[in-house]
Design an enzyme around this catalytic site. Structure first.
Site, PDB file in Angstrom:
ATOM      1  N   HIS A   6       0.841  -1.211   0.000  1.00  0.00           N
ATOM      2  CA  HIS A   6       0.000   0.000   0.000  1.00  0.00           C
ATOM      3  C   HIS A   6       0.874   1.258   0.000  1.00  0.00           C
ATOM      4  O   HIS A   6       0.589   2.217  -0.727  1.00  0.00           O
ATOM      5  CB  HIS A   6      -0.886   0.045   1.250  1.00  0.00           C
ATOM      6  CG  HIS A   6      -1.872  -1.085   1.372  1.00  0.00           C
ATOM      7  ND1 HIS A   6      -1.987  -1.864   2.489  1.00  0.00           N
ATOM      8  CD2 HIS A   6      -2.814  -1.553   0.496  1.00  0.00           C
ATOM      9  CE1 HIS A   6      -2.956  -2.755   2.323  1.00  0.00           C
ATOM     10  NE2 HIS A   6      -3.459  -2.596   1.123  1.00  0.00           N
ATOM     11  N   LYS A  28     -17.405  -5.922   7.341  1.00  0.00           N
ATOM     12  CA  LYS A  28     -16.153  -6.654   7.114  1.00  0.00           C
ATOM     13  C   LYS A  28     -15.444  -7.108   8.401  1.00  0.00           C
ATOM     14  O   LYS A  28     -14.502  -7.882   8.319  1.00  0.00           O
ATOM     15  CB  LYS A  28     -15.207  -5.795   6.270  1.00  0.00           C
ATOM     16  CG  LYS A  28     -15.211  -6.188   4.789  1.00  0.00           C
ATOM     17  CD  LYS A  28     -13.990  -5.655   4.074  1.00  0.00           C
ATOM     18  CE  LYS A  28     -13.835  -6.252   2.687  1.00  0.00           C
ATOM     19  NZ  LYS A  28     -12.665  -5.716   1.999  1.00  0.00           N
ATOM     20  N   ARG A  33      -2.276  -6.364  -8.243  1.00  0.00           N
ATOM     21  CA  ARG A  33      -1.174  -7.271  -7.915  1.00  0.00           C
ATOM     22  C   ARG A  33      -1.002  -8.367  -8.960  1.00  0.00           C
ATOM     23  O   ARG A  33       0.098  -8.689  -9.365  1.00  0.00           O
ATOM     24  CB  ARG A  33      -1.421  -7.931  -6.552  1.00  0.00           C
ATOM     25  CG  ARG A  33      -1.115  -7.027  -5.413  1.00  0.00           C
ATOM     26  CD  ARG A  33      -1.666  -7.558  -4.131  1.00  0.00           C
ATOM     27  NE  ARG A  33      -3.116  -7.487  -4.141  1.00  0.00           N
ATOM     28  CZ  ARG A  33      -3.895  -7.650  -3.082  1.00  0.00           C
ATOM     29  NH1 ARG A  33      -3.334  -7.930  -1.926  1.00  0.00           N
ATOM     30  NH2 ARG A  33      -5.189  -7.546  -3.163  1.00  0.00           N
ATOM     31  N   SER A  46      -2.891  -7.710   3.281  1.00  0.00           N
ATOM     32  CA  SER A  46      -3.083  -7.499   4.722  1.00  0.00           C
ATOM     33  C   SER A  46      -3.469  -8.823   5.386  1.00  0.00           C
ATOM     34  O   SER A  46      -3.046  -9.110   6.510  1.00  0.00           O
ATOM     35  CB  SER A  46      -4.180  -6.461   4.967  1.00  0.00           C
ATOM     36  OG  SER A  46      -3.825  -5.234   4.377  1.00  0.00           O
TER      37      SER A  46
HETATM   38  P1  ADP Z   1      -9.703  -3.813  -0.353  1.00  0.00           P
HETATM   39  O1  ADP Z   1      -9.753  -2.407  -0.847  1.00  0.00           O
HETATM   40  O2  ADP Z   1     -10.076  -4.796  -1.426  1.00  0.00           O
HETATM   41  O3  ADP Z   1     -10.407  -4.033   0.945  1.00  0.00           O
HETATM   42  P2  ADP Z   1      -6.971  -3.449   0.562  1.00  0.00           P
HETATM   43  O4  ADP Z   1      -7.327  -2.464   1.576  1.00  0.00           O
HETATM   44  O5  ADP Z   1      -6.012  -4.515   0.993  1.00  0.00           O
HETATM   45  O6  ADP Z   1      -8.185  -4.209  -0.071  1.00  0.00           O
HETATM   46  O7  ADP Z   1      -6.320  -2.756  -0.693  1.00  0.00           O
HETATM   47  C1  ADP Z   1      -6.579  -1.469  -1.137  1.00  0.00           C
HETATM   48  C2  ADP Z   1      -5.939  -1.287  -2.497  1.00  0.00           C
HETATM   49  O8  ADP Z   1      -4.543  -1.568  -2.406  1.00  0.00           O
HETATM   50  C3  ADP Z   1      -6.459  -2.208  -3.584  1.00  0.00           C
HETATM   51  O9  ADP Z   1      -6.436  -1.495  -4.799  1.00  0.00           O
HETATM   52  C4  ADP Z   1      -5.450  -3.331  -3.627  1.00  0.00           C
HETATM   53  O10 ADP Z   1      -5.384  -3.951  -4.903  1.00  0.00           O
HETATM   54  C5  ADP Z   1      -4.180  -2.574  -3.331  1.00  0.00           C
HETATM   55  N1  ADP Z   1      -3.146  -3.439  -2.744  1.00  0.00           N
HETATM   56  C6  ADP Z   1      -3.289  -4.341  -1.755  1.00  0.00           C
HETATM   57  N2  ADP Z   1      -2.126  -4.970  -1.493  1.00  0.00           N
HETATM   58  C7  ADP Z   1      -1.220  -4.449  -2.355  1.00  0.00           C
HETATM   59  C8  ADP Z   1       0.154  -4.707  -2.639  1.00  0.00           C
HETATM   60  N3  ADP Z   1       0.834  -5.655  -1.981  1.00  0.00           N
HETATM   61  N4  ADP Z   1       0.750  -3.969  -3.584  1.00  0.00           N
HETATM   62  C9  ADP Z   1       0.055  -3.036  -4.253  1.00  0.00           C
HETATM   63  N5  ADP Z   1      -1.235  -2.766  -4.076  1.00  0.00           N
HETATM   64  C10 ADP Z   1      -1.873  -3.456  -3.147  1.00  0.00           C
END
Ligand code: ADP
Length: 160
Positions: free
Chosen positions: A17, A41, A90, A128
């Protein structure tokens, strides 16, 4: 002024992130990270905790703001005056869902575009969920999250 929002759960923020936030920060005048307050969630960290974690780990990004939001990402983007929603991609497994979301958002808000940043290969496997699982079994998470996030995760598991 080009403003982008980066919405997500961030439960908790990982190096993946943070990499997206830094890169979006150099592409846009302002990047506003939206931390989703979604009671359905049942996240490990409260929305306030997730916002505080993100504030701490993005201290070196000059044009970032961290905000909590609930409801639709397009409404959050509008409220922020943003023209773009940033998401990270990803792998192909992310693609189908992300494409569907982007197309839905485009119908809901034709004035807002979704922009995908492809993950740095170093973090392509990171999520996460994986970080929480490794931490729950006392595995080393130092390559996945900054030291501050590792500390709060370990604290959280001690409390449980
Ligand atoms: P969600 O929004 O689906 O609940 P997250 O909070 O984990 O999931 O992710 C927020 C955003 O960050 C999404 O666009 C996800 O694809 C991206 N993301 C999550 N993990 C990574 C990573 N390791 N590298 C790059 N982007 C990521």
């Amino acid at each position: 002024m080009a403003i982008a929002v980066y919405p997500g759960s961030f439960d908790p923020a990982t190096y993946g992130h943070i990499d997206i936030i830094q890169r979006a920060g150099s592409l846009f005048d302002e990047i506003i990270v939206g931390v989703l307050n979604n009671s359905a969630k049942s996240p490990l960290f409260s929305v306030e905790e997730r916002v505080n974690i993100l504030k701490r780990v993005t201290e070196d990004v000059p044009n970032v703001q961290i905000k909590a939001f609930s409801g639709l990402a397009v409404n959050f983007a509008r409220d922020c005056g943003a023209q773009v929603i940033v998401r990270g991609l990803r792998a192909v497994t992310d693609f189908e869902y992300e494409l569907q979301m982007a197309q839905t958002n485009r119908v809901l808000a034709p004035d807002i575009d979704t922009m995908f940043l492809t993950t740095n290969l170093e973090y392509a496997y990171l999520s996460s969920t994986i970080v929480k699982e490794v931490n729950a079994f006392q595995g080393d998470i130092s390559k996945f999250v900054p030291p501050f996030v590792a500390e709060v995760l370990q604290e959280k598991y001690k409390q449980r």
